[in-house]
Design an enzyme around this catalytic site. Structure first.
Site, PDB file in Angstrom:
ATOM      1  N   LYS A 294     -27.030  -3.921 -16.503  1.00 35.63           N
ATOM      2  CA  LYS A 294     -27.337  -4.722 -17.691  1.00 35.63           C
ATOM      3  C   LYS A 294     -27.106  -3.858 -18.911  1.00 35.63           C
ATOM      4  O   LYS A 294     -27.159  -2.633 -18.827  1.00 35.63           O
ATOM      5  CB  LYS A 294     -28.814  -5.164 -17.655  1.00 35.63           C
ATOM      6  CG  LYS A 294     -29.113  -6.349 -18.534  1.00 35.63           C
ATOM      7  CD  LYS A 294     -28.882  -7.662 -17.807  1.00 35.63           C
ATOM      8  CE  LYS A 294     -29.220  -8.848 -18.693  1.00 35.63           C
ATOM      9  NZ  LYS A 294     -29.260 -10.106 -17.915  1.00 35.63           N
TER      10      LYS A 294
HETATM   11  P1  NAD Z   1     -29.938 -18.017 -25.535  1.00 36.47           P
HETATM   12  O1  NAD Z   1     -29.867 -16.968 -26.595  1.00 36.47           O
HETATM   13  O2  NAD Z   1     -28.853 -19.015 -25.414  1.00 36.47           O
HETATM   14  O3  NAD Z   1     -31.328 -18.841 -25.716  1.00 36.47           O
HETATM   15  C1  NAD Z   1     -32.572 -18.213 -25.790  1.00 36.47           C
HETATM   16  C2  NAD Z   1     -33.601 -19.279 -26.147  1.00 36.47           C
HETATM   17  O4  NAD Z   1     -34.915 -18.691 -26.126  1.00 36.47           O
HETATM   18  C3  NAD Z   1     -33.424 -19.885 -27.537  1.00 36.47           C
HETATM   19  O5  NAD Z   1     -33.687 -21.269 -27.490  1.00 36.47           O
HETATM   20  C4  NAD Z   1     -34.500 -19.172 -28.345  1.00 36.47           C
HETATM   21  O6  NAD Z   1     -34.930 -19.914 -29.471  1.00 36.47           O
HETATM   22  C5  NAD Z   1     -35.593 -19.064 -27.318  1.00 36.47           C
HETATM   23  N1  NAD Z   1     -36.616 -18.076 -27.662  1.00 36.47           N
HETATM   24  C6  NAD Z   1     -36.434 -16.813 -28.103  1.00 36.47           C
HETATM   25  N2  NAD Z   1     -37.623 -16.248 -28.370  1.00 36.47           N
HETATM   26  C7  NAD Z   1     -38.559 -17.177 -28.080  1.00 36.47           C
HETATM   27  C8  NAD Z   1     -39.975 -17.195 -28.141  1.00 36.47           C
HETATM   28  N3  NAD Z   1     -40.667 -16.129 -28.563  1.00 36.47           N
HETATM   29  N4  NAD Z   1     -40.634 -18.330 -27.775  1.00 36.47           N
HETATM   30  C9  NAD Z   1     -39.948 -19.422 -27.361  1.00 36.47           C
HETATM   31  N5  NAD Z   1     -38.616 -19.447 -27.277  1.00 36.47           N
HETATM   32  C10 NAD Z   1     -37.935 -18.340 -27.632  1.00 36.47           C
HETATM   33  O7  NAD Z   1     -30.170 -17.229 -24.168  1.00 36.47           O
HETATM   34  P2  NAD Z   1     -29.882 -17.719 -22.686  1.00 36.47           P
HETATM   35  O8  NAD Z   1     -28.563 -17.197 -22.297  1.00 36.47           O
HETATM   36  O9  NAD Z   1     -30.214 -19.165 -22.564  1.00 36.47           O
HETATM   37  O10 NAD Z   1     -30.970 -16.851 -21.902  1.00 36.47           O
HETATM   38  C11 NAD Z   1     -32.329 -17.281 -21.750  1.00 36.47           C
HETATM   39  C12 NAD Z   1     -32.949 -16.522 -20.582  1.00 36.47           C
HETATM   40  O11 NAD Z   1     -32.174 -16.770 -19.411  1.00 36.47           O
HETATM   41  C13 NAD Z   1     -32.992 -15.000 -20.741  1.00 36.47           C
HETATM   42  O12 NAD Z   1     -34.149 -14.514 -20.078  1.00 36.47           O
HETATM   43  C14 NAD Z   1     -31.746 -14.546 -19.981  1.00 36.47           C
HETATM   44  O13 NAD Z   1     -31.840 -13.218 -19.526  1.00 36.47           O
HETATM   45  C15 NAD Z   1     -31.779 -15.536 -18.842  1.00 36.47           C
HETATM   46  N6  NAD Z   1     -30.476 -15.689 -18.159  1.00 36.47           N
HETATM   47  C16 NAD Z   1     -29.367 -16.057 -18.826  1.00 36.47           C
HETATM   48  C17 NAD Z   1     -28.164 -16.212 -18.137  1.00 36.47           C
HETATM   49  C18 NAD Z   1     -26.905 -16.707 -18.795  1.00 36.47           C
HETATM   50  O14 NAD Z   1     -25.924 -16.956 -18.073  1.00 36.47           O
HETATM   51  N7  NAD Z   1     -26.875 -16.906 -20.090  1.00 36.47           N
HETATM   52  C19 NAD Z   1     -28.110 -15.946 -16.768  1.00 36.47           C
HETATM   53  C20 NAD Z   1     -29.278 -15.582 -16.095  1.00 36.47           C
HETATM   54  C21 NAD Z   1     -30.461 -15.463 -16.814  1.00 36.47           C
END
Ligand code: NAD
Length: 424
Positions: free
Chosen positions: A114
């Site tokens: 990561k």
């Molecule tokens: P993203 O940046 O598209 O979205 C993140 C979301 O979280 C946004 O809606 C943001 O407003 C919200 N957020 C941030 N801080 C917050 C808080 N304090 N309270 C409430 N909401 C809050 O990110 P993503 O790619 O959707 O990733 C979200 C999670 O999923 C992360 O933990 C990431 O590691 C995990 N993830 C993502 C992927 C991927 O393919 N993008 C894969 C596996 C896991």
């Protein structure tokens, strides 16, 4: 015999502390492979880089960047890159370790890695974002590569950032290397289905969990925290299956709608405004009240550490689908298990993204691209098969799905470790 790491100071609530507690829970189920368990508690390689860039106003700013390769026993490193002001080395270490577990849980031929930059990307212009991304890519160029370690998008990174990373790496090695990152734009070697793959995997594991628990998705109440890539894609698929999205929360606010949100309107609102707040098709609610709302399925899809012990005692749901990485603290895990609330853990629940990243990498190597239907079908099959094995393991040992996922994954990782042997 192995002194603890000097460069990290985990606590029970910090991401690395959470991961270490999860490892402690699986060790009793590893049999003779437990001999190798210490390898899971130490990242193989930890790179910290300085990322200096010239800002648009002529000043120079420095950002702290990381790339951690937790374990490479089963193949090249694989895992996303996060841009966030609160990123720390410790957080990136935990996220890298969860990638090792996740990749092994779905049996992808990868280790876990990561990366991240401690930055608020929303405060940068597009040009500054590009310069920072390119300099960071050059700095971690020492350890990444199509056969070494393959970054991908995570929080606040996207296909455009992957295109800059691919271009920078390619310039440095003197040949186009599409396989160095995944999550790229489609016409640059990206894969159909990648953008929504994590949300799709969350839906597939949720659908299977609902089936086993006898929850009818038609009319089921779903609450989603984090309405970014993962949360919104999962919400759309649950909506298509007949479920009602009754609550959404993001960094900007909390909105509820007892009748279920109209996602065809909510999704464009979030695209335009950057937050669910202010959406006219629902009512604003207090942030903490989100954890008291009645639902059948709760999807944390934002950041780590959201389900604390205190919130776990209050939750009124039947299934927690961990779209986010590390959203549930170990103490909360125990409370949820005691209360009979099923947790489908991150290390299987959100593995859809890396699975389609793997498809992208394979397609890049063969320069032969699949249809979206093929991709979604293969994704479904892999997720269902992996979840079945994990569920059987959980039933066999009477353990939680999280410990069962760690058991399946750690056995694969440590078996590879043992078969390869220690060098020299
Ligand atoms: P993203 O940046 O598209 O979205 C993140 C979301 O979280 C946004 O809606 C943001 O407003 C919200 N957020 C941030 N801080 C917050 C808080 N304090 N309270 C409430 N909401 C809050 O990110 P993503 O790619 O959707 O990733 C979200 C999670 O999923 C992360 O933990 C990431 O590691 C995990 N993830 C993502 C992927 C991927 O393919 N993008 C894969 C596996 C896991």
């Amino acid at each position: 015999m192995s002194p603890p790491l000097s460069y990290v100071h985990p606590t029970p609530e910090s991401p690395w502390g959470t991961y270490l507690a999860q490892v402690d829970r699986v060790v009793p189920y590893l049999g003779r492979l437990a001999r190798w368990a210490e390898t899971l508690r130490r990242p193989k390689r930890t790179l910290i880089v300085d990322v200096p860039i010239e800002m648009d106003d002529g000043t120079v700013a420095h950002f702290e960047g990381y790339r951690v390769q937790h374990n490479l026993s089963r193949g090249p490193g694989k895992g996303g890159v996060r841009y966030h002001p609160a990123v720390t080395l410790e957080e990136v270490m935990a996220l890298a370790a969860w990638m090792s577990i996740k990749n092994a849980a779905v049996n992808l031929p990868y280790g876990g890695a990561k990366g991240g930059i401690r930055v608020d990307p929303k405060a940068l212009s597009l040009k500054e974002l590009e310069r920072m991304t390119r300099r960071y890519t050059s700095e971690i160029g020492l350890v990444i590569g199509p056969n070494q370690d393959i970054p991908a998008p995570d929080v606040n990174t996207n296909a455009q950032i992957m295109a800059w990373m691919m271009d920078t790496y390619s310039m440095n090695v003197g040949a186009t290397a599409t396989g160095v990152v995944t999550g790229k734009p489609i016409h640059l070697g990206g894969s159909l289905g990648r953008v929504k793959a994590t949300g799709r995997g969350v839906f597939v594991t949720g659908r299977e969990a609902a089936r086993r628990l006898g929850i009818d998705l038609e009319g089921a109440r779903v609450a989603v925290q984090g309405f970014g890539n993962v949360g919104s894609s999962a919400a759309e698929l649950f909506g298509q299956a007949g479920a009602k999205i009754v609550a959404v929360q993001d960094h900007g606010g909390t909105m509820v709608n007892e009748r279920g949100f109209d996602l065809a309107e909510l999704v464009p609102h979030v695209k335009a405004q950057g937050t669910v707040a202010g959406f006219p098709g629902g009512e604003a609610a207090d942030a903490e009240s989100f954890w008291d709302l009645r639902s059948d399925i709760l999807i944390p899809a934002a950041l780590e550490g959201q389900i604390t012990a205190e919130r776990a005692r209050r939750l009124r749901t039947r299934v927690v689908l961990e779209g986010a990485n590390g959203p549930t603290l170990p103490a909360a895990d125990d409370i949820l298990a005691d209360r009979g609330i099923l947790v489908v853990p991150d290390v299987i629940c959100n593995a859809g993204g890396v699975t389609v990243s793997y498809f992208e990498w394979v397609q890049d190597f063969s320069s032969f691209f699949w249809t979206e239907d093929e991709i979604n079908l293969r994704l479904d099959k892999i997720m269902v098969g992996a979840l079945k094995k994990i569920w059987d393991t959980a039933d066999g040992h009477a353990i939680t799905l999280r410990t069962a996922t760690f058991a399946v994954a750690c056995e694969r990782i440590l078996m590879a470790r043992e078969e390869r042997g220690l060098y020299p």
